[in-house]
Design a protein around this motif. Structure first.
Motif, PDB file in Angstrom:
ATOM      1  N   THR A 122      13.899 -19.401  11.934  1.00 54.93           N
ATOM      2  CA  THR A 122      13.048 -20.063  10.945  1.00 54.93           C
ATOM      3  C   THR A 122      11.666 -19.432  11.037  1.00 54.93           C
ATOM      4  O   THR A 122      11.100 -19.339  12.136  1.00 54.93           O
ATOM      5  CB  THR A 122      12.952 -21.576  11.240  1.00 54.93           C
ATOM      6  N   TYR A 134      19.525  -9.171   1.344  1.00 53.39           N
ATOM      7  CA  TYR A 134      19.727  -8.410   2.570  1.00 53.39           C
ATOM      8  C   TYR A 134      18.453  -7.663   2.893  1.00 53.39           C
ATOM      9  O   TYR A 134      17.698  -7.276   2.016  1.00 53.39           O
ATOM     10  CB  TYR A 134      20.901  -7.430   2.410  1.00 53.39           C
ATOM     11  N   ARG A 147      20.043 -17.595  13.688  1.00 54.75           N
ATOM     12  CA  ARG A 147      19.231 -17.995  12.534  1.00 54.75           C
ATOM     13  C   ARG A 147      17.809 -18.241  13.017  1.00 54.75           C
ATOM     14  O   ARG A 147      17.596 -18.993  13.974  1.00 54.75           O
ATOM     15  CB  ARG A 147      19.811 -19.242  11.880  1.00 54.75           C
ATOM     16  N   VAL A 159      24.020 -19.062  16.346  1.00 51.04           N
ATOM     17  CA  VAL A 159      25.112 -19.638  15.576  1.00 51.04           C
ATOM     18  C   VAL A 159      26.332 -19.727  16.495  1.00 51.04           C
ATOM     19  O   VAL A 159      26.653 -18.754  17.175  1.00 51.04           O
ATOM     20  CB  VAL A 159      25.416 -18.746  14.349  1.00 51.04           C
ATOM     21  N   THR A 165      22.352 -10.415  13.179  1.00 52.01           N
ATOM     22  CA  THR A 165      23.644 -10.255  13.858  1.00 52.01           C
ATOM     23  C   THR A 165      23.552  -9.070  14.812  1.00 52.01           C
ATOM     24  O   THR A 165      23.058  -8.000  14.435  1.00 52.01           O
ATOM     25  CB  THR A 165      24.760  -9.993  12.833  1.00 52.01           C
ATOM     26  N   ARG A 195      14.293 -18.466   6.135  1.00 53.82           N
ATOM     27  CA  ARG A 195      15.339 -18.398   7.153  1.00 53.82           C
ATOM     28  C   ARG A 195      15.867 -16.967   7.198  1.00 53.82           C
ATOM     29  O   ARG A 195      16.059 -16.333   6.156  1.00 53.82           O
ATOM     30  CB  ARG A 195      16.505 -19.326   6.785  1.00 53.82           C
ATOM     31  N   LEU A 196      16.094 -16.512   8.396  1.00 51.79           N
ATOM     32  CA  LEU A 196      16.577 -15.153   8.578  1.00 51.79           C
ATOM     33  C   LEU A 196      17.842 -15.237   9.408  1.00 51.79           C
ATOM     34  O   LEU A 196      17.879 -15.976  10.391  1.00 51.79           O
ATOM     35  CB  LEU A 196      15.499 -14.395   9.351  1.00 51.79           C
ATOM     36  N   MET A 197      18.874 -14.546   9.006  1.00 52.46           N
ATOM     37  CA  MET A 197      20.066 -14.480   9.851  1.00 52.46           C
ATOM     38  C   MET A 197      20.218 -13.065  10.380  1.00 52.46           C
ATOM     39  O   MET A 197      20.212 -12.097   9.617  1.00 52.46           O
ATOM     40  CB  MET A 197      21.323 -14.900   9.098  1.00 52.46           C
ATOM     41  N   GLN A 240      25.408 -14.156  16.278  1.00 50.33           N
ATOM     42  CA  GLN A 240      24.574 -14.356  15.093  1.00 50.33           C
ATOM     43  C   GLN A 240      23.471 -15.360  15.422  1.00 50.33           C
ATOM     44  O   GLN A 240      23.680 -16.300  16.181  1.00 50.33           O
ATOM     45  CB  GLN A 240      25.412 -14.903  13.937  1.00 50.33           C
ATOM     46  N   HIS A 288      19.939 -11.135   6.836  1.00 48.99           N
ATOM     47  CA  HIS A 288      19.960 -11.861   5.561  1.00 48.99           C
ATOM     48  C   HIS A 288      18.718 -12.731   5.524  1.00 48.99           C
ATOM     49  O   HIS A 288      18.430 -13.426   6.506  1.00 48.99           O
ATOM     50  CB  HIS A 288      21.183 -12.783   5.465  1.00 48.99           C
ATOM     51  N   ILE A 289      18.016 -12.717   4.415  1.00 47.37           N
ATOM     52  CA  ILE A 289      16.826 -13.553   4.304  1.00 47.37           C
ATOM     53  C   ILE A 289      17.036 -14.559   3.172  1.00 47.37           C
ATOM     54  O   ILE A 289      17.401 -14.173   2.052  1.00 47.37           O
ATOM     55  CB  ILE A 289      15.539 -12.719   4.101  1.00 47.37           C
ATOM     56  N   ALA A 290      16.821 -15.821   3.494  1.00 48.78           N
ATOM     57  CA  ALA A 290      16.966 -16.875   2.489  1.00 48.78           C
ATOM     58  C   ALA A 290      15.614 -17.522   2.246  1.00 48.78           C
ATOM     59  O   ALA A 290      14.867 -17.792   3.187  1.00 48.78           O
ATOM     60  CB  ALA A 290      17.975 -17.918   2.965  1.00 48.78           C
ATOM     61  N   PRO A 319      22.650  -5.393   8.550  1.00 47.40           N
ATOM     62  CA  PRO A 319      21.442  -5.879   7.871  1.00 47.40           C
ATOM     63  C   PRO A 319      21.236  -7.374   8.091  1.00 47.40           C
ATOM     64  O   PRO A 319      22.198  -8.138   8.187  1.00 47.40           O
ATOM     65  CB  PRO A 319      21.728  -5.605   6.388  1.00 47.40           C
TER      66      PRO A 319
END
Lengths: 445, 156
Positions: free
Chosen positions: A81, A33, A79, A130, A70, A66-68, A77, A19-21, A17
């Motif tokens: 924007t 997630y 990131r 990353v 993988t 921000r989205l991570m 990984q 990750h969204i910040a 999944p």
């Protein structure tokens, strides 16, 4: 170097999944997630909006995002924007994501929970890899550029629609390594798709039908976009359960249900790709596999490009069969067939045809066959033309855009498959002949 | 703030992610390599790779320690988000290597049965000891983020 999104699309399949910040107006971060990220192009992605949660509130309050991501293949990984643009709640993008989410939900035990409320479209402002070790991805199973080059070359060499369809399905097997595939044609007038060819199934299912809008195939047709599901889901079956539902809705009288749809009961990966030409939907290619995530973005791209070539070629052959007409060949007098008569029964209500009490076909193909057999019995006629059928008032073809040649191929294949003792054979462009193994006895009603 | 059930939960083979925002509200996040509870469970320590977390660490400093921290167990989708506003960056203590190695082992056991490649999982969580750094904060809010209608509900 900034990676291009189209080179890292395996990250979007939902295996790991995202990750969204986000951040609220007071500067408090929020992390969640994500089930699904959908590739739109190298500058845009769409994220699934399923719940009105803090992430959603922050986005609507203009939070930077921000989205991570993988890669489950390499461990790399990234990131991203993002800037939020809009939410779509219907249409092709929404339907693509809804179908894919159904697979993901089923795979993660969330079938009753995940429901797509919208597709949030974002502009990609930056992609950063990353730092960290990665592993080599597994080698690709197919070189799609080679497969496409070879397949389109083979399509270009086909002289008629029937040969084209055969070659197309052969190519999907030999060049693309796809073992289960169906080709369905669009019946525009009736809002149906009918199976014209298939590979990999015990029963060909030629003549079986599915309504536009039903299941993976039907939604692909309605929205004219590829639909791809990576995990088994009951929500997007395409088989008998869907047709049962249609019959319950009272549409069943016009749907071909006597011929079963082929299909893998244990299909985990499904992909349907529309075949179009000049803004018209001609049909759908449907592929399936028993493995999870068998079809990825690259498979989808390759099949869309292949279907585009196929669509143009289908369009060309359909036009050619109706506009051009080879001169009639010399028809030798064939001896009258002997033996006990073949009983052919026609029901005018739905143009269904039964041969010796066995169901053969109905609808337009049924009307065509009845017309041919009537002329054969009454006038000993064996030579026919597409042009002639097009204007024959007994057939009532839906419209000029209807693919008459495809219906003739359907009829010819259905007759051969049932070993009906009635044969249609192409004798030239726009021209074909009828022959029978036994005398015919035609009965109406 | 953290009840004993959730305290035990974050020490299992969960996936861990930590985020913080810059003054322009742009967040950054990194994967955690494990965590431990200190101060009788009142504070959480998250282990990060400095090389992967430059923006995150800068955001923690510039925001006065505002962090969001998510823990999710892939096999059950159980997900917990903690928030804190006093996060500080502290040097990594060498004895915590055992916590990280234990966490990686637990995570591998968690996701390999789900079909993940162990080599890929180990690459995602690979570290150099001299690259490690710890972030310590006191959770000030906790939310269940297990997918469903109650996702986002405050706990405790």
């Amino acid at each position: 170097m900034t990676p291009r999104l189209d080179t890292i699309r395996e990250c979007l399949e939902g295996v790991i999944p995202g990750h969204i910040a986000t951040c609220d107006a007071e500067g408090i971060p929020n992390l969640a997630y994500l089930s699904q990220v959908q590739f739109i192009d190298n500058e845009h992605v769409a994220l699934s909006y399923q719940f009105f949660n803090r992430t959603r509130q922050n986005i609507l309050a203009h939070s930077p995002v921000r989205l991570m991501l993988t890669s489950h293949l390499t461990g790399a990984q990234y990131r991203l924007t993002l800037a939020y643009l809009r939410t779509e709640t219907a249409g092709p993008l929404f339907e693509q994501m809804k179908a894919k989410l159904a697979g993901i939900a089923s795979h993660t035990g969330m079938s009753e929970v995940f429901r797509l409320l919208g597709s949030d479209v974002y502009r990609i402002l930056a992609i950063e890899q990353v730092p960290g070790p990665t592993v080599a991805p597994p080698p690709p199973v197919v070189n799609y550029l080679t497969a496409l080059r070879r397949a389109t070359g083979r399509l270009a060499g086909c002289g008629n629609l029937e040969r084209l369809l055969e070659t197309a399905l052969d190519c999907l097997g030999s060049e693309f390594g796809i073992s289960h595939v169906m080709l369905l044609m669009h019946d525009e007038g009736r809002g149906r798709l009918y199976t014209l060819a298939s590979r990999g199934y015990p029963q060909s299912g030629i003549g079986s039908e599915i309504p536009v809008g039903a299941g993976v195939i039907g939604i692909c047709a309605r929205e004219r976009i590829p639909i791809r599901i990576g995990f088994m889901t009951s929500e997007y079956g395409y088989g008998r359960t869907i047709r049962d539902g249609v019959e319950a809705d009272g549409q069943g009288d016009s749907l071909e249900t006597a011929i079963p749809l082929p299909g893998l009961p244990e299909a985990r990966s499904q992909m349907a790709v529309p075949i179009t030409a000049f803004d018209r939907l001609l049909g759908v290619l449907y592929l399936e596999n028993v493995a999870d995530l068998n079809f990825g973005y690259d498979d989808e791209d390759a099949l869309v490009a292949f279907a585009a070539q196929l669509g143009l070629a289908m369009h060309h052959h359909q036009e050619a069969e109706e506009l051009v007409e080879d001169a009639p060949g010399v028809e030798g007098s064939t001896p009258a067939p002997a033996g006990p008569p073949l009983l052919v029964r026609h029901f005018a209500a739905n143009d269904s045809i039964f041969i010796d009490d066995d169901y053969l076909i109905k609808g337009v193909a049924g009307a065509i066959l009845w017309t041919l057999l009537t002329d054969f019995v009454e006038r000993r006629r064996t030579g026919f033309t597409n042009k002639g059928l097009r204007v024959d008032p007994r057939i009532r073809l839906p419209s000029v855009s209807d693919n008459l040649e495809a219906r003739l191929v359907l009829l010819q294949r259905r007759l051969e498959e049932r070993a009906a003792g009635i044969h249609l054979k192409k004798t030239g462009r726009g021209r074909f002949s009828l022959s029978v193994d036994r005398p015919l006895q035609l009965v109406s009603g | 703030m953290l009840d004993s059930d959730n305290a035990a939960f974050i020490l299992t083979g969960v996936s861990i992610s930590l985020a913080s925002c810059n003054p322009g509200r742009l967040p950054s996040m990194s994967r955690g390599l494990g965590c431990k509870l200190i101060d009788d469970g009142r504070q959480v320590t998250i282990f990060l790779r400095r090389s992967q977390s430059e923006a995150l660490l800068e955001n923690i400093r510039s925001s006065g320690g505002r962090v969001a921290n998510v823990f999710s167990l892939p096999s059950s989708n159980r997900t917990l988000q903690l928030k804190g506003s006093n996060a500080r960056i502290v040097p990594f203590a060498a004895e915590d290597i055992a916590v990280i190695d234990g966490h990686i082992a637990d995570f591998v056991l968690e996701v390999v049965p789900l079909g993940m490649s162990e080599a890929v999982v180990r690459a995602i969580l690979a570290y150099q000891p001299d690259d490690l750094v710890s972030v310590v904060y006191s959770p000030s809010a906790a939310f269940s983020q297990t997918p469903g209608p109650k996702a986002g509900a405050p706990l405790g």
